[in-house]
Design a protein around this motif. Structure first.
Motif, mmCIF file in Angstrom:
data_model
loop_
_atom_site.group_PDB
_atom_site.id
_atom_site.type_symbol
_atom_site.label_atom_id
_atom_site.label_comp_id
_atom_site.label_asym_id
_atom_site.label_seq_id
_atom_site.Cartn_x
_atom_site.Cartn_y
_atom_site.Cartn_z
ATOM 1 N N GLN A 122 3.653 -10.136 -2.496
ATOM 2 C CA GLN A 122 2.684 -10.378 -3.562
ATOM 3 C C GLN A 122 1.367 -10.893 -3.003
ATOM 4 N N ALA A 123 1.448 -11.755 -1.981
ATOM 5 C CA ALA A 123 0.214 -12.247 -1.347
ATOM 6 C C ALA A 123 -0.545 -11.110 -0.679
ATOM 7 N N LEU A 124 0.193 -10.197 -0.044
ATOM 8 C CA LEU A 124 -0.455 -9.035 0.573
ATOM 9 C C LEU A 124 -1.097 -8.152 -0.490
ATOM 10 N N ALA A 125 -0.397 -7.956 -1.612
ATOM 11 C CA ALA A 125 -0.941 -7.121 -2.687
ATOM 12 C C ALA A 125 -2.211 -7.735 -3.259
ATOM 13 N N ASP A 126 -2.184 -9.060 -3.482
ATOM 14 C CA ASP A 126 -3.370 -9.741 -4.006
ATOM 15 C C ASP A 126 -4.541 -9.612 -3.038
ATOM 16 N N SER A 127 -4.251 -9.786 -1.741
ATOM 17 C CA SER A 127 -5.302 -9.679 -0.730
ATOM 18 C C SER A 127 -5.872 -8.267 -0.673
ATOM 19 N N GLN A 128 -4.985 -7.275 -0.713
ATOM 20 C CA GLN A 128 -5.446 -5.887 -0.662
ATOM 21 C C GLN A 128 -6.242 -5.515 -1.900
ATOM 22 N N ASN A 129 -5.811 -5.975 -3.068
ATOM 23 C CA ASN A 129 -6.543 -5.674 -4.297
ATOM 24 C C ASN A 129 -7.915 -6.336 -4.296
ATOM 25 N N GLU A 130 -7.965 -7.576 -3.811
ATOM 26 C CA GLU A 130 -9.246 -8.275 -3.750
ATOM 27 C C GLU A 130 -10.205 -7.561 -2.797
ATOM 28 N N GLU A 131 -9.686 -7.166 -1.638
ATOM 29 C CA GLU A 131 -10.549 -6.478 -0.685
ATOM 30 C C GLU A 131 -10.964 -5.109 -1.217
ATOM 31 N N ARG A 132 -10.071 -4.436 -1.900
ATOM 32 C CA ARG A 132 -10.424 -3.137 -2.487
ATOM 33 C C ARG A 132 -11.551 -3.309 -3.490
ATOM 34 N N THR A 133 -11.444 -4.315 -4.349
ATOM 35 C CA THR A 133 -12.500 -4.563 -5.341
ATOM 36 C C THR A 133 -13.819 -4.886 -4.666
ATOM 37 N N ARG A 134 -13.776 -5.712 -3.635
ATOM 38 C CA ARG A 134 -15.007 -6.092 -2.943
ATOM 39 C C ARG A 134 -15.630 -4.905 -2.217
ATOM 40 N N LEU A 135 -14.788 -4.025 -1.660
ATOM 41 C CA LEU A 135 -15.322 -2.835 -0.995
ATOM 42 C C LEU A 135 -15.974 -1.894 -2.009
ATOM 43 N N LEU A 136 -15.362 -1.763 -3.187
ATOM 44 C CA LEU A 136 -15.970 -0.938 -4.231
ATOM 45 C C LEU A 136 -17.307 -1.525 -4.675
ATOM 46 N N GLU A 137 -17.365 -2.841 -4.813
ATOM 47 C CA GLU A 137 -18.619 -3.486 -5.196
ATOM 48 C C GLU A 137 -19.675 -3.299 -4.114
ATOM 49 N N ALA A 138 -19.242 -3.397 -2.852
ATOM 50 C CA ALA A 138 -20.186 -3.200 -1.748
ATOM 51 C C ALA A 138 -20.715 -1.777 -1.735
ATOM 52 N N PHE A 139 -19.852 -0.823 -2.069
ATOM 53 C CA PHE A 139 -20.295 0.568 -2.106
ATOM 54 C C PHE A 139 -21.292 0.792 -3.241
ATOM 55 N N ILE A 140 -20.988 0.260 -4.404
ATOM 56 C CA ILE A 140 -21.887 0.425 -5.547
ATOM 57 C C ILE A 140 -23.255 -0.188 -5.256
ATOM 58 N N ALA A 141 -23.247 -1.353 -4.579
ATOM 59 C CA ALA A 141 -24.497 -2.036 -4.282
ATOM 60 C C ALA A 141 -25.333 -1.314 -3.235
ATOM 61 N N TYR A 187 0.818 -1.214 0.000
ATOM 62 C CA TYR A 187 0.000 0.000 0.000
ATOM 63 C C TYR A 187 0.852 1.265 0.000
ATOM 64 N N ASP A 188 1.839 1.326 0.893
ATOM 65 C CA ASP A 188 2.620 2.556 1.006
ATOM 66 C C ASP A 188 4.128 2.331 1.031
ATOM 67 N N GLY A 189 4.574 1.086 0.882
ATOM 68 C CA GLY A 189 5.999 0.803 0.825
ATOM 69 C C GLY A 189 6.705 0.746 2.160
ATOM 70 N N LYS A 190 5.983 0.941 3.255
ATOM 71 C CA LYS A 190 6.619 0.901 4.567
ATOM 72 C C LYS A 190 7.028 -0.527 4.922
ATOM 73 N N VAL A 191 8.126 -0.641 5.693
ATOM 74 C CA VAL A 191 8.571 -1.959 6.147
ATOM 75 C C VAL A 191 7.625 -2.435 7.243
ATOM 76 N N ILE A 192 7.000 -3.586 7.030
ATOM 77 C CA ILE A 192 6.039 -4.112 7.998
ATOM 78 C C ILE A 192 6.494 -5.426 8.615
ATOM 79 N N GLY A 193 7.667 -5.915 8.225
ATOM 80 C CA GLY A 193 8.148 -7.169 8.796
ATOM 81 C C GLY A 193 9.451 -7.600 8.167
ATOM 82 N N VAL A 194 9.962 -8.748 8.630
ATOM 83 C CA VAL A 194 11.222 -9.298 8.127
ATOM 84 C C VAL A 194 11.109 -10.821 8.071
ATOM 85 N N VAL A 195 11.635 -11.405 6.989
ATOM 86 C CA VAL A 195 11.842 -12.851 6.908
ATOM 87 C C VAL A 195 13.309 -13.117 7.219
ATOM 88 N N ASP A 196 13.570 -14.056 8.118
ATOM 89 C CA ASP A 196 14.949 -14.304 8.542
ATOM 90 C C ASP A 196 15.230 -15.804 8.566
#
Length: 662
Positions: A209-228, A175-184
């Motif tokens: 990529q999984a976070l991006a897919d999840s965020q995009n899916e939720e964004r689409t669903r929220l837009l659909e919910a708003f339209i409905a 969403y904004d490029g901030k560091v939200i975690g680390v894999v070690d």
């Protein structure tokens, strides 16, 4: 750096020279990589204990479970790569770990013996591995630099960790490029390979990529919910949609500057309310009431996904000229009038409580107020009213905290703030507490009876000294805060039973306000039904419900043990479940229709003897004329006709006159 170029003896001598203070070699003369040199310099300047043998760790089960819930999105995104890699690590001497943005480990998988050995240095779930706590390491240094790093054996800053090797890669929020975690990837020095860093980097990219897919899916669903749910809004209205974290994920017809300002307000407002995610429409009410005056014209539409409120649309209507409606800065008197209007009711007990709150707000002499009342009576509205009544409310903060929603371990940090490294989970930059954030305004502590007993002396000290110490420092920070505490408990009983300090009770109860329960407020329940029916229908973009008079009689007779909150939830439930928009007696829950008061003798105050048929037509005509004159406002109709509201409802039913709540 290749494995063959690493010289442990040279690295150790450089480390001993630095931490021993015998010399301070320049960056170019240190025989270590620049990444390690820079980190060592930060650690030395930060006073990190170079002889430390382990990281701090959180062991409380409830705190760890709460941490996992708050990081659920990251854990879900990491499940696939961690599952795939974890199965391959058995017997390799390596372990794969996931840390959050605070450097706290939230998942560990891999070779069982290595995981067991890792607990010797608290390399397990709950361990905190930021640089400012435990020195140079794969997790902390990756968080600091924002780049993939490896730290091998003697390159660690703390002596007790030099028997390990690790490679860490940061995870960036799409969403904004901030560091939200680390894999070690960590283990004994024998597992070191230069390509370990490629493995963790690939895992981090897969999580992103999984976070991006999840965020995009939720964004689409929220837009659909708003339209409905928002068919009544016009295409040229300004629209801003936030997700469950308060992030602005969509905007239309909103200038960039306003979009940025609104997004910051949404996220900051959610944090101040201690509700970082949308869990109920109550959050939206709270957020709406904290928006600045020039944004108060917006309509709020909660957006539900799978039965939960997962976002919201804020719609800014356009005028006929196409310009967004702007209210501008309201005078203090208008803000106070608007705030008073949010407390719906005309009963004498409620009005008396409102008057006291306004008088308290108008004076600077009262620094502590106690609001008492049952759960659901609307105590926070009174806290906001006190804030609004203040002469300086236009630019002063209002900060709210529910004491029952904060764990005992985090209570001090939330109220008083902390400095870097004060405890496990402390942010790298430190954090101001709510007292500092509320300075110059009002701090509302809801359910103060839930405050841990051992924290109460610290609160008393802040109130007495009007200054606060952040956790981990001795510096006093002056604060100018009016404390508004509220409780559904009898604090005198709590004091007698040793669960609340007597000195703190007398300090916070300089002035007390008792908010009456709904069952003691007469016909206010009908006013509240009208209020919420209109408000929720507008938010949903639907028509208000039609209540039969028998249904209203039942609602008036019901004692409302859950008070205003229960009533609001009922109206919202009826709007969600009603297929016709008409509410009859049988549509109400059984506990309401079976209320003992429902069969009680009716109030006949102001009633006219309807057996005298010559007056029947005159009564019907008077009712219809009054309804037209007052545009359907039943309170004014009853006042005009000189009858009580229950009598008015019976008359409307008697003559078959239906009226829509508007």
């Amino acid at each position: 750096m290749l494995a063959s170029s690493y010289d442990e003896r040279v690295t150790m001598r450089a480390w001993e020279s630095l931490v021993g203070g015998s010399s301070h070699p320049s960056r170019s003369s240190l025989p270590v990589r620049s990444t390690i040199n820079d980190s060592w310099q930060r650690c030395a300047k930060g006073g990190i204990d170079a002889q430390r043998n382990e990281a701090p760790i959180e062991t409380d089960k409830d705190a760890i479970e709460a941490l996992a819930r708050s990081r659920q999105e990251l854990l879900v995104a990491a499940a696939r790569p961690f599952g795939a890699i974890g199965r391959l690590l058995g017997g390799t001497g390596a372990m794969l770990m996931l840390a959050d943005s605070d450097g706290v480990l939230i998942d560990v998988i891999g070779d069982e013996k290595t995981i067991f050995d890792g607990m010797d240095i608290h390399l397990g779930v709950g361990g905190k591995w930021t640089e400012d706590v435990v020195g140079t390491n794969g997790i902390g240094t990756a968080l600091w630099t924002g780049e993939p790093v490896f730290v091998h054996a003697a390159e660690h800053f703390c002596a007790g960790i030099k028997a390990w090797t690790c490679a860490g890669a940061p995870i960036h929020d799409p969403y904004d490029g901030k560091v939200i975690g680390v894999v070690d990837l960590s283990g004994s020095p024998d597992i070191f390979r230069p390509h370990n860093i490629a493995l963790v980097t690939a895992a981090a990219r897969e999580i992103e990529q999984a976070l991006a897919d999840s965020q995009n899916e939720e964004r689409t669903r929220l837009l659909e919910a708003f339209i409905a749910s928002a068919s009544r809004y016009r295409s040229n209205d300004g629209v801003m949609i936030i997700d469950r974290h308060g992030r602005a994920i969509y905007s239309s017809n909103v200038p960039d500057a306003e979009r940025k300002r609104f997004g910051e307000l949404a996220r900051r407002g959610s944090g101040h309310c201690q509700l970082p995610e949308l869990s109920s429409t109550g959050y939206l009410d709270s957020l709406a009431s904290t928006l600045p005056d020039d944004m108060q014209s917006c309509h709020i539409c909660p957006l539900e996904l799978d039965g939960d409120v997962r976002g919201a649309a804020f719609v800014f209507p356009k005028t006929d000229s196409g310009r967004t409606v702007q209210i501008g800065n309201k005078p203090a008197s208008q803000r106070l009038k608007d705030e008073r209007a949010l407390i719906v009711g005309q009963s004498e007990a409620l009005r008396a409580a409102v008057d006291i709150a306004c008088k308290i707000g108008e004076t600077n002499d009262v620094t502590s107020v106690l609001i008492e009342g049952e759960t659901g009576v609307g105590k926070e509205l009174f806290a906001r009213l006190i804030h609004t009544a203040s002469r300086k409310s236009g630019n002063s903060p209002f900060i709210a905290l529910n004491c029952g929603a904060v764990t005992k371990e985090l209570f001090g940090s939330e109220l008083f703030g902390h400095v870097s490294g004060a405890f496990t989970g402390a942010s790298r930059e430190g954090k101001p507490g709510l007292f500092e954030l509320a300075s110059g305004g009002v701090l509302s502590l809801d359910e103060i009876g839930e405050m841990p007993l051992d924290m109460q002396p610290f609160l008393l000290r802040v109130l007495e000294e009007r200054a606060v110490n952040r956790l981990g420092e001795s510096r006093l920070r002056p604060v100018d805060v009016r404390l508004v505490a509220s409780t559904n408990r009898d604090l005198k009983i709590e004091v007698a039973n040793g669960r609340f300090r007597k000195d703190l009770f007398y300090r916070i109860s300089t002035v007390s306000i008792c908010v009456p329960p709904l069952r003691e407020r007469g016909s206010d329940s009908l006013l509240l039904i009208e209020h919420f029916n209109h408000k929720l229908a507008e938010r949903r973009g639907s028509l208000p419900l039609l209540f039969s008079n028998q249904a209203l009689d039942a609602l008036l007779a019901y004692p409302w043990p859950g008070n205003v909150r229960e009533l609001r939830n009922l109206v919202e439930r009826l709007q969600l479940l009603s297929n016709t928009g008409h509410i009859e007696l049988e549509d109400l829950p059984a506990d309401i229709t079976s209320s003992p008061k429902l069969s009680a003798a009716p109030d006949i105050e102001g009633a006219v003897d309807t057996e005298v048929l010559s007056f029947e037509d005159a009564e019907r005509q008077a009712l219809q004329s009054a309804l037209r004159a007052e545009q359907g406002n039943l309170s004014k109709v009853a006042q005009r006709l000189g009858v009580s509201r229950p009598t008015l409802y019976r008359k409307l039913d008697q003559f078959g006159i239906r009226r829509r709540f508007i």
